[in-house]
Motif scaffolding. Structure first.
Motif, PDB file in Angstrom:
ATOM      1  N   VAL A 159       0.843  -1.197   0.000  1.00  0.00           N
ATOM      2  CA  VAL A 159       0.000   0.000   0.000  1.00  0.00           C
ATOM      3  C   VAL A 159       0.874   1.241   0.000  1.00  0.00           C
ATOM      4  N   GLN A 160       1.888   1.229   0.837  1.00  0.00           N
ATOM      5  CA  GLN A 160       2.854   2.314   0.846  1.00  0.00           C
ATOM      6  C   GLN A 160       4.135   1.832   0.133  1.00  0.00           C
ATOM      7  N   GLU A 161       4.788   2.722  -0.621  1.00  0.00           N
ATOM      8  CA  GLU A 161       6.006   2.378  -1.345  1.00  0.00           C
ATOM      9  C   GLU A 161       7.063   3.444  -1.125  1.00  0.00           C
ATOM     10  N   ALA A 162       8.278   2.977  -0.899  1.00  0.00           N
ATOM     11  CA  ALA A 162       9.414   3.894  -0.719  1.00  0.00           C
ATOM     12  C   ALA A 162      10.697   3.076  -0.838  1.00  0.00           C
ATOM     13  N   SER A 163      11.763   3.738  -1.217  1.00  0.00           N
ATOM     14  CA  SER A 163      13.071   3.059  -1.300  1.00  0.00           C
ATOM     15  C   SER A 163      14.152   4.037  -0.895  1.00  0.00           C
ATOM     16  N   PHE A 164      15.140   3.521  -0.170  1.00  0.00           N
ATOM     17  CA  PHE A 164      16.230   4.360   0.329  1.00  0.00           C
ATOM     18  C   PHE A 164      17.557   3.579   0.185  1.00  0.00           C
ATOM     19  N   ALA A 165      18.631   4.305  -0.153  1.00  0.00           N
ATOM     20  CA  ALA A 165      19.997   3.765  -0.126  1.00  0.00           C
ATOM     21  C   ALA A 165      20.743   4.569   0.926  1.00  0.00           C
ATOM     22  N   LEU A 166      20.932   3.960   2.103  1.00  0.00           N
ATOM     23  CA  LEU A 166      21.446   4.691   3.263  1.00  0.00           C
ATOM     24  C   LEU A 166      22.782   4.115   3.690  1.00  0.00           C
ATOM     25  N   THR A 167      23.728   5.011   4.013  1.00  0.00           N
ATOM     26  CA  THR A 167      25.056   4.617   4.471  1.00  0.00           C
ATOM     27  C   THR A 167      25.145   4.786   5.977  1.00  0.00           C
ATOM     28  N   VAL A 168      25.709   3.765   6.623  1.00  0.00           N
ATOM     29  CA  VAL A 168      25.860   3.827   8.075  1.00  0.00           C
ATOM     30  C   VAL A 168      26.905   4.897   8.394  1.00  0.00           C
ATOM     31  N   SER A 169      26.543   5.825   9.242  1.00  0.00           N
ATOM     32  CA  SER A 169      27.432   6.938   9.595  1.00  0.00           C
ATOM     33  C   SER A 169      28.554   6.465  10.507  1.00  0.00           C
ATOM     34  N   PRO A 170      29.589   7.274  10.664  1.00  0.00           N
ATOM     35  CA  PRO A 170      30.660   6.900  11.601  1.00  0.00           C
ATOM     36  C   PRO A 170      30.148   6.650  13.020  1.00  0.00           C
ATOM     37  N   GLU A 171      29.016   7.277  13.375  1.00  0.00           N
ATOM     38  CA  GLU A 171      28.450   7.042  14.705  1.00  0.00           C
ATOM     39  C   GLU A 171      27.656   5.746  14.769  1.00  0.00           C
ATOM     40  N   GLY A 172      27.462   5.068  13.623  1.00  0.00           N
ATOM     41  CA  GLY A 172      26.771   3.785  13.619  1.00  0.00           C
ATOM     42  C   GLY A 172      25.295   3.881  13.362  1.00  0.00           C
ATOM     43  N   SER A 173      24.786   5.001  12.822  1.00  0.00           N
ATOM     44  CA  SER A 173      23.343   5.179  12.626  1.00  0.00           C
ATOM     45  C   SER A 173      23.048   5.441  11.162  1.00  0.00           C
ATOM     46  N   ILE A 174      21.758   5.254  10.820  1.00  0.00           N
ATOM     47  CA  ILE A 174      21.265   5.633   9.503  1.00  0.00           C
ATOM     48  C   ILE A 174      20.115   6.596   9.719  1.00  0.00           C
ATOM     49  N   TYR A 175      19.891   7.467   8.751  1.00  0.00           N
ATOM     50  CA  TYR A 175      18.800   8.436   8.848  1.00  0.00           C
ATOM     51  C   TYR A 175      17.793   8.135   7.756  1.00  0.00           C
ATOM     52  N   ILE A 176      16.504   7.871   8.204  1.00  0.00           N
ATOM     53  CA  ILE A 176      15.415   7.593   7.274  1.00  0.00           C
ATOM     54  C   ILE A 176      14.501   8.820   7.288  1.00  0.00           C
ATOM     55  N   PRO A 177      14.268   9.442   6.128  1.00  0.00           N
ATOM     56  CA  PRO A 177      13.381  10.620   6.096  1.00  0.00           C
ATOM     57  C   PRO A 177      12.011  10.302   6.697  1.00  0.00           C
ATOM     58  N   ASN A 178      11.520  11.243   7.468  1.00  0.00           N
ATOM     59  CA  ASN A 178      10.212  11.156   8.138  1.00  0.00           C
ATOM     60  C   ASN A 178      10.185  10.095   9.226  1.00  0.00           C
ATOM     61  N   VAL A 179      11.329   9.483   9.481  1.00  0.00           N
ATOM     62  CA  VAL A 179      11.389   8.471  10.540  1.00  0.00           C
ATOM     63  C   VAL A 179      12.397   8.873  11.602  1.00  0.00           C
ATOM     64  N   GLY A 180      13.623   9.252  11.137  1.00  0.00           N
ATOM     65  CA  GLY A 180      14.639   9.690  12.077  1.00  0.00           C
ATOM     66  C   GLY A 180      15.847   8.766  12.076  1.00  0.00           C
ATOM     67  N   LEU A 181      16.705   8.915  13.092  1.00  0.00           N
ATOM     68  CA  LEU A 181      17.926   8.134  13.227  1.00  0.00           C
ATOM     69  C   LEU A 181      17.629   6.776  13.849  1.00  0.00           C
ATOM     70  N   ILE A 182      18.299   5.771  13.275  1.00  0.00           N
ATOM     71  CA  ILE A 182      18.181   4.414  13.826  1.00  0.00           C
ATOM     72  C   ILE A 182      19.599   3.863  13.926  1.00  0.00           C
ATOM     73  N   ARG A 183      20.016   3.409  15.091  1.00  0.00           N
ATOM     74  CA  ARG A 183      21.355   2.869  15.298  1.00  0.00           C
ATOM     75  C   ARG A 183      21.368   1.396  14.862  1.00  0.00           C
ATOM     76  N   VAL A 184      22.322   1.071  13.967  1.00  0.00           N
ATOM     77  CA  VAL A 184      22.410  -0.296  13.461  1.00  0.00           C
ATOM     78  C   VAL A 184      23.809  -0.889  13.603  1.00  0.00           C
ATOM     79  N   ALA A 185      24.795  -0.120  13.967  1.00  0.00           N
ATOM     80  CA  ALA A 185      26.170  -0.617  14.077  1.00  0.00           C
ATOM     81  C   ALA A 185      26.252  -1.717  15.121  1.00  0.00           C
ATOM     82  N   GLY A 186      26.966  -2.781  14.775  1.00  0.00           N
ATOM     83  CA  GLY A 186      27.103  -3.915  15.672  1.00  0.00           C
ATOM     84  C   GLY A 186      25.968  -4.898  15.588  1.00  0.00           C
TER      85      GLY A 186
END
Length: 806
Positions: A159-186
């Motif tokens: 129903v909803q469609e979106a696609s993102f190519a996101l690079t993990v920052s040096p702090e270990g997080s990714i930023y998703i528009p309209n969602v915010g920062l999510i930590r994924v490192a480790g």
């Protein structure tokens, strides 16, 4: 120039000339294709590295920062390897080239310690066909932990469609528009996917919670990690893909150094020993359980070896082997893949090193499981001796000669029975045994063959005895008889007992058509005890006059060895022989000679006479010379005469060796007066040739313009020469001659001051020979004075005679 420095030059090339928007600080090399670069472009940018002070690590970091894919990095290294053969040589004569990590590993290993090239396992790091490069096209590993610079590809569909190519920052997080920062490192990819889904469903993508939309999280571009290698051929810090394994980094570092261990490699993670690696597990079993994936800041430490021994001789894999403390010789033998087929396995020789010197140890086979080699031991496996401990042989007139096993109690008779017994032609009265005595001399022991077969005086055999049984045919001559003359298959035939004359003639295929059976001779060898002056006989001649057929009757004669039977030819038997008439006759072709007195006129009559176009004056007879033997005898006689006369021209000899001669014929005399001296008797194989009327005259030799001119009656030789331009400067005019069509020749004759030129006939050839230049002789002064004095004296005598006659 280092390999990484060359990479940096290529990055500058990409940023400056491949795409204009690239620059040194912000170029994106993720779409670069190494295959699009030419060799000339790679070579030209290699020269720019000389003015740059970047280290190898800095060059590699620059490549990673510009996002060059790992697959293109591998392709780039292969391209650089292919260019190494074309590097320039500096003016000082030292070759300048750039080495890859593999080449550095190989060259350093060979230079530091000579045995390293034969250390078991060193070949693992010295071949370009084995690189342990990670597969970057596989699915994301389940336990892969995300880190800075990893790229996540996030897709929402439904129903909803979106696609993102996101690079993990040096702090270990990714930023998703309209969602915010999510930590994924480790986190693993699965754990990160669950966290991303919960965060997106709770804020902007509620359909993910209800299932109306789906979420896909995959790994896009993979980050690079830094790993340090110690104790390798090329130690240092390497920046590699995060999918790289321990074997991959060891390969890049060239493997263990000359003193490095292959058995106790340590993987340090967080300052602790994470794992100990034994490369022999991979080399011997193909076990890759130690080929673990590396993490950021891992350290691979290669300590020095504790024990290394050399295994040489008759083993399948010779070389140096590293052993652990409690490993025995049997384990070492397994590493070498065991003994060769020709190895002496009862014992091996060990050269040990003591604190003061060396010593030798003979290691028996029962000690193999317990002997623990020491460091520096040299163990040599010898070759088995080329001798047999239980072999005997039998040769000669037995059904199955060869070598056999020597068992307790084996005798000569038993060995013959092992060989399936005697042949029918065995000489039963005597055989012999060849035996090697204790002093290594050879002893021959005779025996009676029939007795030993009955168990009488049957001699026991010893190791390496050779029994020989002779054949009756080996103890007597191979007799033969010979038949020659008028039989179909003359030659020598094997003699057999009771062979008769008719049997021999039957073997020879019977009589030929020319045979005269009423005259057969048998020459028989004379057996005598002594020679006397009165007995000059060489053989006994027996004449046979009653052999008319080969029927079995009493009229036959028994032959003896070496008899020679000669069947004579029938008196007056002659084979039909032919001559030929060729050219301008009415019926050309072969003609069988009718009688021994047949002449050229007879052949011409049988051929129907001359045809209208025949040129009778040009006729000649081709007569073939006798065989090679006759010609060789005649040539030898002539050569002897020439040697005595000191004649070295060899002209006469060459004419004798000709296979045929051309005999000119005077057909007008032959036709008008058959049987005269011009009418030659024919010989078998003669060919009468009558040419066609030829109205051309050929002028050749030393003439200005050699050519052919039409024949004209009453035209002189000089006129024909004038038609060809006249004589050349080097022409020998006085020796001009005419060669007629029938083979005769006529030359210019001189009488006083008059010249008589030969007549020119149709089909003739005028030949002007070459003048032989004479070398002028130089007289000495004394010869000149003497000659002048002689002429003066002669002049005085002439004057005195003239005065006295007045």
């Amino acid at each position: 120039m280092s390999g990484y420095l060359r990479l940096f030059i290529l990055f500058l090339f990409f940023s400056a000339s491949v795409e204009a928007q690239f620059n040194l600080n912000s170029s994106d090399l993720s779409n670069v294709k190494i295959s699009s670069l030419t060799d000339e472009e790679l070579r030209s940018f290699q020269q720019q590295a000389k003015s740059m002070g970047l280290t190898e690590a800095q060059a590699e970091q620059l490549a990673v920062s510009r996002r060059l894919p790992a697959t293109e990095l591998v392709a780039l290294r292969k391209r650089l390897v292919s260019l190494q053969g074309s590097t320039s040589t500096p003016s000082n004569g030292t070759a300048s080239r750039t080495y890859t990590a593999t080449e550095v590993a190989t060259s350093a290993s060979a230079a530091m310690l000579s045995p390293i090239s034969t250390v078991f396992g060193s070949e693992l790091f010295g071949t370009t066909s084995l690189s342990f490069q990670p597969d970057l096209k596989i699915a994301t590993p389940v336990n892969y932990e995300l880190g800075p610079d990893d790229e996540l590809l996030i897709s929402v569909y439904g129903v909803q469609e979106a696609s993102f190519a996101l690079t993990v920052s040096p702090e270990g997080s990714i930023y998703i528009p309209n969602v915010g920062l999510i930590r994924v490192a480790g986190e693993t990819v699965e754990a990160a996917s669950s966290r991303i889904k919960n965060k997106m469903a709770s804020i902007a993508y509620g359909t993910l919670r209800t299932g109306a939309s789906k979420l896909s999280v995959t790994l896009g571009r993979i980050r690079s990690i830094r790993v340090t290698v110690l104790g390798a051929v090329k130690p240092g810090t390497y920046t590699v893909s995060s999918l790289s394994t321990l074997f991959n980094v060891l390969y890049l570092a060239g493997g263990p150094s000359a003193i490095g261990s292959f058995r106790e490699i340590e993987l340090l993670r967080g300052n602790k020993v994470e794992r100990k690696i034994d490369l022999y597990n991979f080399l011997l079993k193909g076990d890759q359980q130690d080929n673990v994936r590396l993490r950021e800041n891992d350290v691979v430490r290669i300590p020095p070896y504790n024990k290394r021994v050399e295994l040489a001789g008759e083993v399948r894999r010779q070389g140096f082997y590293e052993l652990l403390q409690k490993e025995t010789f049997n384990i070492l033998l397994q590493y070498a893949s065991g003994f060769t087929d020709n190895a002496y396995r009862a014992s091996v020789k060990v050269q040990q090193i003591t604190p003061r010197d060396r010593r030798v140890l003979d290691l028996d086979a029962n000690q193999y499981p317990n002997y623990i080699p020491g460091s520096g031991d040299v163990i040599e496996v010898a070759r088995v001796l080329d001798r047999y401990q239980n072999r005997v042989a039998v040769a000669g007139a037995v059904l199955r000669p060869g070598t056999f096993e020597l068992v307790d109690g084996l005798t000569i008779g038993g060995l013959i029975r092992k060989a399936d017994g005697l042949r029918e032609d065995a000489f039963a009265e005597r055989g012999h045994v060849k035996r090697l005595k204790e002093d290594l001399s050879v002893e021959i022991i005779p025996f009676n063959v029939m007795n030993v077969m009955k168990g009488i005086n049957d001699l026991p055999l010893k190791r390496e005895d050779e029994v020989t049984i002779s054949s009756i045919f080996e103890l007597r001559d191979q007799f033969s008889v010979t038949v020659q003359g008028e039989v179909r298959n003359p030659g020598a035939f094997q003699y057999s007992d009771s062979l008769t004359l008719k049997s021999l003639l039957f073997k020879a295929g019977g009589f030929s058509d020319a045979a005269f059976p009423q005259r057969i001779e048998i020459a028989r060898r004379i057996r005598r005890d002594t020679l006397t002056a009165t007995d000059a006989r060489l053989s006994e001649i027996i004449e046979i006059t009653d052999v008319t057929d080969f029927s079995f009757d009493q009229h036959d004669i028994t032959l003896y060895p070496y008899d020679v039977v000669t069947v004579r030819r029938m008196p007056g038997y002659l084979q039909l022989e032919s001559v030929s008439a060729v050219g301008q006759v009415q019926y050309p072709g072969p003609y069988v000679i009718a009688n021994r007195m047949e002449r050229v006129s007879d052949l011409l009559r049988r051929a129907g006479g001359l045809s209208p176009e025949a040129y009778a004056d040009g006729a000649y007879l081709v007569r073939h010379n006798p065989g090679n033997l006759v010609r060789s005898v005649e040539a030898a006689k002539v050569e002897k005469i020439q040697r005595q006369m000191k004649d070295t021209t060899g002209t006469v000899t060459s004419s004798i060796n000709r296979p045929y001669d051309l005999i000119p014929l005077d057909l007008s005399q032959i036709i008008s007066k058959p049987g005269n001296a011009y009418d030659l008797l024919l010989k078998p194989g003669d060919e009468l040739f009558v040419p066609r009327n030829d109205e051309e005259i050929s002028v050749t030799g030393e003439i200005l313009f050699p050519t052919k001119v039409p024949y004209a009656p009453n035209k002189s030789l000089k006129e024909y020469i004038s038609d060809a331009g006249g004589f050349a400067d080097n022409a020998r005019k006085s020796k001009a001659y005419v060669l007629y069509a029938n083979g005769k020749a006529a030359t210019t004759r001189r009488f006083l001051f008059f010249k008589n030129y030969p007549e020119v006939k149709p089909g003739s050839q005028i030949i002007i020979p070459h003048t032989v230049e004479k070398v002028p002789s130089r007289r000495t002064t004394a010869e000149t004075v003497g000659l002048a004095s002689a002429f003066a004296s002669l002049a005085g005598v002439v004057i005195a005679i003239l005065n006295s006659t007045r």
